[in-house]
Design a protein around this motif. Sequence first.
Motif, PDB file in Angstrom:
ATOM      1  N   ALA A  15       0.846  -1.198   0.000  1.00  0.00           N
ATOM      2  CA  ALA A  15       0.000   0.000   0.000  1.00  0.00           C
ATOM      3  C   ALA A  15       0.879   1.245   0.000  1.00  0.00           C
ATOM      4  CB  ALA A  15      -0.946  -0.013   1.199  1.00  0.00           C
ATOM      5  N   ALA A  16       1.635   1.388  -1.076  1.00  0.00           N
ATOM      6  CA  ALA A  16       2.521   2.535  -1.271  1.00  0.00           C
ATOM      7  C   ALA A  16       2.768   2.661  -2.771  1.00  0.00           C
ATOM      8  CB  ALA A  16       3.847   2.333  -0.541  1.00  0.00           C
ATOM      9  N   PRO A  17       2.927   3.881  -3.277  1.00  0.00           N
ATOM     10  CA  PRO A  17       3.176   4.048  -4.706  1.00  0.00           C
ATOM     11  C   PRO A  17       4.553   3.524  -5.119  1.00  0.00           C
ATOM     12  CG  PRO A  17       3.211   6.177  -3.576  1.00  0.00           C
ATOM     13  CD  PRO A  17       2.820   5.152  -2.564  1.00  0.00           C
ATOM     14  N   ARG A  18       4.660   3.202  -6.426  1.00  0.00           N
ATOM     15  CA  ARG A  18       5.920   2.666  -6.940  1.00  0.00           C
ATOM     16  C   ARG A  18       7.106   3.569  -6.642  1.00  0.00           C
ATOM     17  NH1 ARG A  18       6.141   0.855 -12.930  1.00  0.00           N
ATOM     18  NH2 ARG A  18       4.601   2.451 -13.245  1.00  0.00           N
ATOM     19  N   ALA A  19       6.924   4.889  -6.697  1.00  0.00           N
ATOM     20  CA  ALA A  19       8.051   5.804  -6.449  1.00  0.00           C
ATOM     21  C   ALA A  19       8.637   5.587  -5.050  1.00  0.00           C
ATOM     22  CB  ALA A  19       7.605   7.259  -6.628  1.00  0.00           C
ATOM     23  N   ILE A  20       7.788   5.374  -4.076  1.00  0.00           N
ATOM     24  CA  ILE A  20       8.277   5.135  -2.709  1.00  0.00           C
ATOM     25  C   ILE A  20       8.916   3.751  -2.621  1.00  0.00           C
ATOM     26  CG2 ILE A  20       7.522   4.703  -0.330  1.00  0.00           C
ATOM     27  CD1 ILE A  20       5.728   7.199  -0.637  1.00  0.00           C
ATOM     28  N   CYS A  21       8.283   2.743  -3.228  1.00  0.00           N
ATOM     29  CA  CYS A  21       8.860   1.391  -3.218  1.00  0.00           C
ATOM     30  C   CYS A  21      10.242   1.384  -3.873  1.00  0.00           C
ATOM     31  CB  CYS A  21       7.920   0.417  -3.914  1.00  0.00           C
ATOM     32  SG  CYS A  21       6.349   0.175  -3.044  1.00  0.00           S
ATOM     33  N   TRP A  22      10.371   2.125  -4.971  1.00  0.00           N
ATOM     34  CA  TRP A  22      11.662   2.212  -5.657  1.00  0.00           C
ATOM     35  C   TRP A  22      12.704   2.861  -4.747  1.00  0.00           C
ATOM     36  CZ3 TRP A  22      14.286   0.198  -9.459  1.00  0.00           C
ATOM     37  CH2 TRP A  22      15.427   0.837  -9.929  1.00  0.00           C
ATOM     38  N   LYS A  23      12.328   3.945  -4.080  1.00  0.00           N
ATOM     39  CA  LYS A  23      13.267   4.643  -3.199  1.00  0.00           C
ATOM     40  C   LYS A  23      13.707   3.735  -2.040  1.00  0.00           C
ATOM     41  CE  LYS A  23      14.145   9.118  -1.107  1.00  0.00           C
ATOM     42  NZ  LYS A  23      15.526   9.054  -1.529  1.00  0.00           N
ATOM     43  N   VAL A  24      12.782   2.996  -1.474  1.00  0.00           N
ATOM     44  CA  VAL A  24      13.137   2.065  -0.404  1.00  0.00           C
ATOM     45  C   VAL A  24      14.073   0.987  -0.946  1.00  0.00           C
ATOM     46  CG1 VAL A  24      12.217   0.288   1.149  1.00  0.00           C
ATOM     47  CG2 VAL A  24      11.097   2.520   1.018  1.00  0.00           C
ATOM     48  N   TRP A  25      13.779   0.466  -2.150  1.00  0.00           N
ATOM     49  CA  TRP A  25      14.620  -0.582  -2.742  1.00  0.00           C
ATOM     50  C   TRP A  25      16.039  -0.066  -2.965  1.00  0.00           C
ATOM     51  CZ3 TRP A  25      17.845  -2.308  -6.473  1.00  0.00           C
ATOM     52  CH2 TRP A  25      17.945  -3.688  -6.634  1.00  0.00           C
ATOM     53  N   THR A  26      16.156   1.153  -3.474  1.00  0.00           N
ATOM     54  CA  THR A  26      17.485   1.665  -3.825  1.00  0.00           C
ATOM     55  C   THR A  26      18.246   2.263  -2.645  1.00  0.00           C
ATOM     56  OG1 THR A  26      16.556   3.804  -4.490  1.00  0.00           O
ATOM     57  CG2 THR A  26      16.856   2.159  -6.219  1.00  0.00           C
ATOM     58  N   ASP A  27      17.528   2.927  -1.728  1.00  0.00           N
ATOM     59  CA  ASP A  27      18.216   3.694  -0.688  1.00  0.00           C
ATOM     60  C   ASP A  27      18.268   3.037   0.685  1.00  0.00           C
ATOM     61  OD1 ASP A  27      18.372   5.548  -2.714  1.00  0.00           O
ATOM     62  OD2 ASP A  27      17.011   7.000  -1.790  1.00  0.00           O
ATOM     63  N   LEU A  28      17.395   2.052   0.935  1.00  0.00           N
ATOM     64  CA  LEU A  28      17.312   1.482   2.289  1.00  0.00           C
ATOM     65  C   LEU A  28      17.532  -0.035   2.311  1.00  0.00           C
ATOM     66  CD1 LEU A  28      14.204   3.514   3.564  1.00  0.00           C
ATOM     67  CD2 LEU A  28      16.638   4.022   3.912  1.00  0.00           C
ATOM     68  N   LYS A  29      18.279  -0.543   1.347  1.00  0.00           N
ATOM     69  CA  LYS A  29      18.486  -1.985   1.248  1.00  0.00           C
ATOM     70  C   LYS A  29      19.043  -2.584   2.540  1.00  0.00           C
ATOM     71  CE  LYS A  29      19.211  -4.032  -2.619  1.00  0.00           C
ATOM     72  NZ  LYS A  29      19.777  -4.365  -3.909  1.00  0.00           N
ATOM     73  N   ASP A  30      19.867  -1.831   3.239  1.00  0.00           N
ATOM     74  CA  ASP A  30      20.447  -2.347   4.487  1.00  0.00           C
ATOM     75  C   ASP A  30      19.402  -2.550   5.578  1.00  0.00           C
ATOM     76  OD1 ASP A  30      20.075   0.424   4.701  1.00  0.00           O
ATOM     77  OD2 ASP A  30      21.800   0.677   6.035  1.00  0.00           O
ATOM     78  N   GLU A  31      18.181  -2.026   5.393  1.00  0.00           N
ATOM     79  CA  GLU A  31      17.138  -2.175   6.403  1.00  0.00           C
ATOM     80  C   GLU A  31      16.166  -3.316   6.116  1.00  0.00           C
ATOM     81  OE1 GLU A  31      15.253   1.460   7.703  1.00  0.00           O
ATOM     82  OE2 GLU A  31      16.964   2.625   6.966  1.00  0.00           O
ATOM     83  N   TRP A  32      16.200  -3.911   4.905  1.00  0.00           N
ATOM     84  CA  TRP A  32      15.200  -4.930   4.591  1.00  0.00           C
ATOM     85  C   TRP A  32      15.746  -6.149   3.867  1.00  0.00           C
ATOM     86  CZ3 TRP A  32      14.731  -6.316  -0.457  1.00  0.00           C
ATOM     87  CH2 TRP A  32      15.182  -5.406  -1.426  1.00  0.00           C
ATOM     88  N   PHE A  33      16.940  -6.105   3.335  1.00  0.00           N
ATOM     89  CA  PHE A  33      17.389  -7.094   2.363  1.00  0.00           C
ATOM     90  C   PHE A  33      17.611  -8.506   2.901  1.00  0.00           C
ATOM     91  CE2 PHE A  33      20.671  -9.022  -0.438  1.00  0.00           C
ATOM     92  CZ  PHE A  33      19.936  -9.041  -1.606  1.00  0.00           C
ATOM     93  N   CYS A  34      17.831  -8.674   4.177  1.00  0.00           N
ATOM     94  CA  CYS A  34      17.972 -10.037   4.702  1.00  0.00           C
ATOM     95  C   CYS A  34      17.142 -10.175   5.975  1.00  0.00           C
ATOM     96  CB  CYS A  34      19.430 -10.415   4.920  1.00  0.00           C
ATOM     97  SG  CYS A  34      20.294  -9.489   6.176  1.00  0.00           S
ATOM     98  N   PRO A  35      16.721 -11.408   6.271  1.00  0.00           N
ATOM     99  CA  PRO A  35      15.843 -11.606   7.431  1.00  0.00           C
ATOM    100  C   PRO A  35      16.550 -11.288   8.745  1.00  0.00           C
ATOM    101  CG  PRO A  35      16.325 -13.712   6.339  1.00  0.00           C
ATOM    102  CD  PRO A  35      16.999 -12.639   5.549  1.00  0.00           C
ATOM    103  N   LYS A  36      15.892 -10.473   9.552  1.00  0.00           N
ATOM    104  CA  LYS A  36      16.426 -10.154  10.875  1.00  0.00           C
ATOM    105  C   LYS A  36      16.373 -11.416  11.741  1.00  0.00           C
ATOM    106  CE  LYS A  36      15.077  -5.303  10.519  1.00  0.00           C
ATOM    107  NZ  LYS A  36      16.170  -4.968   9.711  1.00  0.00           N
ATOM    108  N   PRO A  37      17.330 -11.665  12.595  1.00  0.00           N
ATOM    109  CA  PRO A  37      18.297 -10.729  13.148  1.00  0.00           C
ATOM    110  C   PRO A  37      19.574 -10.602  12.327  1.00  0.00           C
ATOM    111  CG  PRO A  37      18.477 -12.785  14.326  1.00  0.00           C
ATOM    112  CD  PRO A  37      17.357 -12.948  13.322  1.00  0.00           C
TER     113      PRO A  37
END
Length: 159
Positions: A15-37
């Motif tokens: 529930a977010a526009p593609r522009a925001i999803c793209w920004k998260v993919w490109t700029d915040l990869k260190d926050e989501w790219f692998c399963p925590k912990p």
Amino acid sequence: MSEAEHELSVSCHIAAPRAICWKVWTDLKDEWFCPKPWRVDVIEEDLRPGGRSAVQMFGPDGEETGPMEGVFLEVAPGERVVTTDAYAAGWAPQTPFMTAIWDFADEDVDGDGGTRFTATARHWDAEAKARHEAMGFHPGWDQMMAQYKALCETSAASA
């Protein structure tokens, strides 16, 4: 052989526009790219065909994945990214494991202006696909997808 024969994939509505999803993919990869912990260090993401893609993951008990090194094959901002580990930077061949395909598409659900996000791992053969499944593809990529979705939706809410 069909394209999908050696693929593993996860997909979700965000529930977010593609522009925001793209920004998260490109700029915040260190926050989501692998399963925590676990955590990931982004070494380099040169977002252009032939550009280097390199990350390293670290586990909570000191585990490390050696750097995961590859190149971008396709970059269509806000639409699709394709990477492969068949090459390191400079088109240096290395033993391939997979090609990753990241797709972003408009998907409006109840007026949310959302995005359908799909992450696909395409393997060279059945053995590599089975090895990825045994490594925990679905628990890992499912959790990665949930983290990514939450971060995109939080970013959209605060935009």
